[in-house]
Structures are given as C-alpha cells and as structure tokens.
Design a protein around this motif. Structure first.
Motif, mmCIF file in Angstrom:
data_model
loop_
_atom_site.group_PDB
_atom_site.id
_atom_site.type_symbol
_atom_site.label_atom_id
_atom_site.label_comp_id
_atom_site.label_asym_id
_atom_site.label_seq_id
_atom_site.Cartn_x
_atom_site.Cartn_y
_atom_site.Cartn_z
ATOM 1 N N ILE A 1 -13.306 -0.299 -7.576
ATOM 2 C CA ILE A 1 -12.807 1.067 -7.377
ATOM 3 C C ILE A 1 -11.369 1.038 -6.877
ATOM 4 O O ILE A 1 -10.532 1.860 -7.291
ATOM 5 N N ALA A 2 -11.047 0.082 -6.021
ATOM 6 C CA ALA A 2 -9.672 -0.042 -5.527
ATOM 7 C C ALA A 2 -8.711 -0.330 -6.680
ATOM 8 O O ALA A 2 -7.588 0.198 -6.709
ATOM 9 N N HIS A 3 -9.136 -1.156 -7.612
ATOM 10 C CA HIS A 3 -8.272 -1.455 -8.760
ATOM 11 C C HIS A 3 -8.041 -0.210 -9.608
ATOM 12 O O HIS A 3 -6.917 0.044 -10.048
ATOM 13 N N LEU A 4 -9.083 0.570 -9.830
ATOM 14 C CA LEU A 4 -8.906 1.808 -10.595
ATOM 15 C C LEU A 4 -7.970 2.762 -9.871
ATOM 16 O O LEU A 4 -7.098 3.391 -10.505
ATOM 17 N N ALA A 5 -8.120 2.889 -8.562
ATOM 18 C CA ALA A 5 -7.229 3.776 -7.798
ATOM 19 C C ALA A 5 -5.792 3.277 -7.874
ATOM 20 O O ALA A 5 -4.849 4.069 -8.052
ATOM 21 N N TRP A 6 -5.611 1.972 -7.757
ATOM 22 C CA TRP A 6 -4.277 1.367 -7.819
ATOM 23 C C TRP A 6 -3.641 1.599 -9.191
ATOM 24 O O TRP A 6 -2.468 1.955 -9.297
ATOM 25 N N VAL B 1 7.195 -2.860 -12.081
ATOM 26 C CA VAL B 1 6.855 -3.924 -13.025
ATOM 27 C C VAL B 1 7.692 -5.167 -12.755
ATOM 28 O O VAL B 1 7.185 -6.293 -12.827
ATOM 29 N N GLU B 2 8.949 -4.981 -12.416
ATOM 30 C CA GLU B 2 9.805 -6.132 -12.106
ATOM 31 C C GLU B 2 9.255 -6.917 -10.923
ATOM 32 O O GLU B 2 9.288 -8.154 -10.907
ATOM 33 N N GLN B 3 8.740 -6.211 -9.940
ATOM 34 C CA GLN B 3 8.108 -6.890 -8.803
ATOM 35 C C GLN B 3 6.826 -7.592 -9.247
ATOM 36 O O GLN B 3 6.553 -8.722 -8.823
ATOM 37 N N ALA B 4 6.067 -6.943 -10.102
ATOM 38 C CA ALA B 4 4.819 -7.539 -10.573
ATOM 39 C C ALA B 4 5.076 -8.825 -11.351
ATOM 40 O O ALA B 4 4.301 -9.790 -11.264
ATOM 41 N N PHE C 1 -0.683 -10.279 -8.658
ATOM 42 C CA PHE C 1 -0.398 -8.906 -8.236
ATOM 43 C C PHE C 1 -1.590 -7.975 -8.427
ATOM 44 O O PHE C 1 -1.801 -7.060 -7.632
ATOM 45 N N VAL C 2 -2.405 -8.188 -9.461
ATOM 46 C CA VAL C 2 -3.582 -7.341 -9.665
ATOM 47 C C VAL C 2 -4.592 -7.563 -8.537
ATOM 48 O O VAL C 2 -5.120 -6.608 -7.947
ATOM 49 N N ASP C 3 -4.855 -8.830 -8.214
ATOM 50 C CA ASP C 3 -5.802 -9.126 -7.137
ATOM 51 C C ASP C 3 -5.288 -8.616 -5.795
ATOM 52 O O ASP C 3 -6.077 -8.127 -4.971
ATOM 53 N N GLU C 4 -3.981 -8.718 -5.578
ATOM 54 C CA GLU C 4 -3.429 -8.238 -4.310
ATOM 55 C C GLU C 4 -3.634 -6.737 -4.148
ATOM 56 O O GLU C 4 -3.972 -6.254 -3.060
ATOM 57 N N ALA D 1 -6.042 -5.084 -1.210
ATOM 58 C CA ALA D 1 -5.533 -4.108 -0.246
ATOM 59 C C ALA D 1 -6.414 -2.866 -0.210
ATOM 60 O O ALA D 1 -6.765 -2.362 0.864
ATOM 61 N N GLY D 2 -6.790 -2.362 -1.372
ATOM 62 C CA GLY D 2 -7.628 -1.169 -1.413
ATOM 63 C C GLY D 2 -9.033 -1.422 -0.917
ATOM 64 O O GLY D 2 -9.631 -0.574 -0.237
ATOM 65 N N ALA D 3 -9.580 -2.604 -1.250
ATOM 66 C CA ALA D 3 -10.954 -2.917 -0.846
ATOM 67 C C ALA D 3 -11.081 -3.084 0.660
ATOM 68 O O ALA D 3 -12.195 -3.000 1.196
ATOM 69 N N ALA D 4 -9.964 -3.303 1.339
ATOM 70 C CA ALA D 4 -10.008 -3.441 2.797
ATOM 71 C C ALA D 4 -10.163 -2.103 3.506
ATOM 72 O O ALA D 4 -10.506 -2.061 4.689
ATOM 73 N N ASP D 5 -9.938 -1.000 2.801
ATOM 74 C CA ASP D 5 -10.100 0.324 3.400
ATOM 75 C C ASP D 5 -11.580 0.650 3.592
ATOM 76 O O ASP D 5 -12.434 0.166 2.824
#
Length: 262
Positions: A43-48, A67-70, A77-80, A84-88
């Motif tokens: 769910i965090a990935h979808l929100a991101w 995108v340049e940062q990614a 970057f996808v896992d990060e 981050a979202g899953a920690a909420d």
C-alpha cells in the motif's frame, strides 16, 4: 479522459481498499510474495507512486528532478519509498493512500486532451497514466490478496491491464538492451467471464499469443511465472516475448519463480 477508465481505476482501488481497511496491525505486517514486502509495503508503494504520478501531472519539472534523483539509486529507490511508507502507523498510511488517489483522480480528470506527461519510461497521456495506475493497483492488489489468502474474482477491468501489457511489448525488450521485433504480434485473450475474446494486433500476424486474459495479466505484471499460466505462443519472437514481458516502467523485474521451484 474516458469516464469509464477513471471509474474503473476508482473501482480497482476501492476493491483493494476493502481488503485492507479492517486489518489489524498484524495483518498489515503479513509478508507478501514480493521479497521483504509486507501488506503495508504494498500500500505504501501505491501511495508513493500515486504521489509521483500527481507530480508528473502538475509539476513536470519537479518530476524530472525526482527522476534524476531516482537514477542515482536505481536498485533501491522503489524499496526506499515503500520502506518509508510502511513505517507509518496503518491508519496514517491508509489515509495517505486514500487522499493521494483522490487528488490524482481529480488531476487525471482535469488533464488537457492530447497532453503528454513525463514518467519513468516514455512520456504518457493522461489516459495511459490512468491505465498504468490501474494496472499497478491490480498487480499489487494481487500480492495483497495472495498474502491474505483471498481469491479475487477477475473482472472486465483486466482489459486495461492487458492493453498496457501489449503496448509495453517494445519497452520490455528495450529495458533489457534488446531490439524489439519489427513486426506486430497478434494477441487473443479470452475474457474472464468467457463472454468473448479481446484482440490486439493484425489478424494475419505471424507471431501470436493466445490464452486467458487473467493469465496474460498475471504474466505481464510478473505476478506469475510463465510455467504457471496457460498462454500459448506461436512463433519464436512471440515465444521470447513471454519470457520477458513487462507491463510496468522501470528496470527489468526478476519475475516470480515457478511454483515447482519455490
């Protein structure tokens, strides 16, 4: 923008929402088939990604910078973002996903006809972006359903997933550094309810894919191994495509192992 497409995107999201809305914290921590990802990660990935899509629609320059940062961390970057979202806390994560997809829905509905927007792969129209969001929502919803032991009834919304899977044929080759075949393929997929066949490409194409629409969608979203789906390839190029098919943007995914190999 087709109202039917936006309605289907909303319905796909709401179906997944119903799977997670009443989960206890332990349920959000359930491992899914994606290595290291829990239900919360999905769910965090979808929100991101909804947030990224909204940025692409409303501030293309900011999205390009994103995108340049990614690109500096293509393997992480996808896992990060998911971590981050899953920690909420689950209520906060659920509220964020609901709010983000509502804002994205409004932005998609308001997008100018004919406009194209940046993405991780080729630029997309608003309709293509809505289709991509539906595809990804369905795919990650499949991971959640599998984790929770829920069998979902496939719907006609899979037509959108199949369409983007066909459209992404050449991208699947390019992202692997391969040259796509010059000739188009014919794809014939049996609708989930058996009511008809969805067809793509010229009827007289030498290279063909046939089989159930659900199986094709599972394959192109890399939710099932080729050995575990009932798809038939006619021609060497079509056969090769089924080994690398990928409906999503980004690096080539590893896919899922065959059931017998788990």
């Amino acid at each position: 923008m087709s109202e039917v497409l936006l309605d289907d995107l909303r319905d796909e999201s709401e179906e997944l929402d119903r799977l997670v809305a009443d989960l206890e914290p332990d349920g959000w921590a359930t491992p899914t088939p994606a290595p290291r990802w829990t239900v919360a990660h999905q769910i965090a990935h979808l929100a991101w990604t909804d947030d990224a899509a909204l940025l692409a629609l409303t501030d293309p320059d900011a999205f390009t910078a994103h995108v340049e940062q990614a690109l500096k961390a293509t393997d992480t970057f996808v896992d990060e973002g998911a971590d981050a979202g899953a920690a909420d806390p689950p209520p906060a994560l659920l509220a964020r996903w609901r709010d983000g997809r509502a804002r994205l829905h409004a932005a998609l509905a308001a997008a100018p006809a004919g406009a194209r927007f940046p993405w991780y792969g080729p630029p997309m129209s608003a309709a293509a972006m809505a289709t991509a969001r539906l595809m990804e929502t369905w795919a990650h919803g499949q991971d959640v359903a599998d984790a929770l032991g829920v069998t979902r009834t496939p719907t006609a919304r899979l037509r959108h997933v199949a369409w983007i899977g066909v459209r992404a044929r050449d991208y699947a080759y390019a992202v692997r550094g391969l040259t796509p075949p010059a000739a188009p393929f014919r794809v014939e997929l049996t609708a989930p309810d058996g009511s008809g066949v969805w067809t793509y490409g010229p009827e007289d194409a030498a290279q063909r894919i046939t089989g159930p629409a659900l199986d094709f969608c599972l394959l192109v979203t890399q939710r099932a191994h080729r050995d575990d789906v009932a798809l038939r390839a006619e021609g060497p190029d079509a056969d090769r495509w089924l080994d690398i098919a990928q409906a999503f943007a980004g690096p080539a995914g590893p896919g899922r192992p065959a059931k017998g190999a788990r």
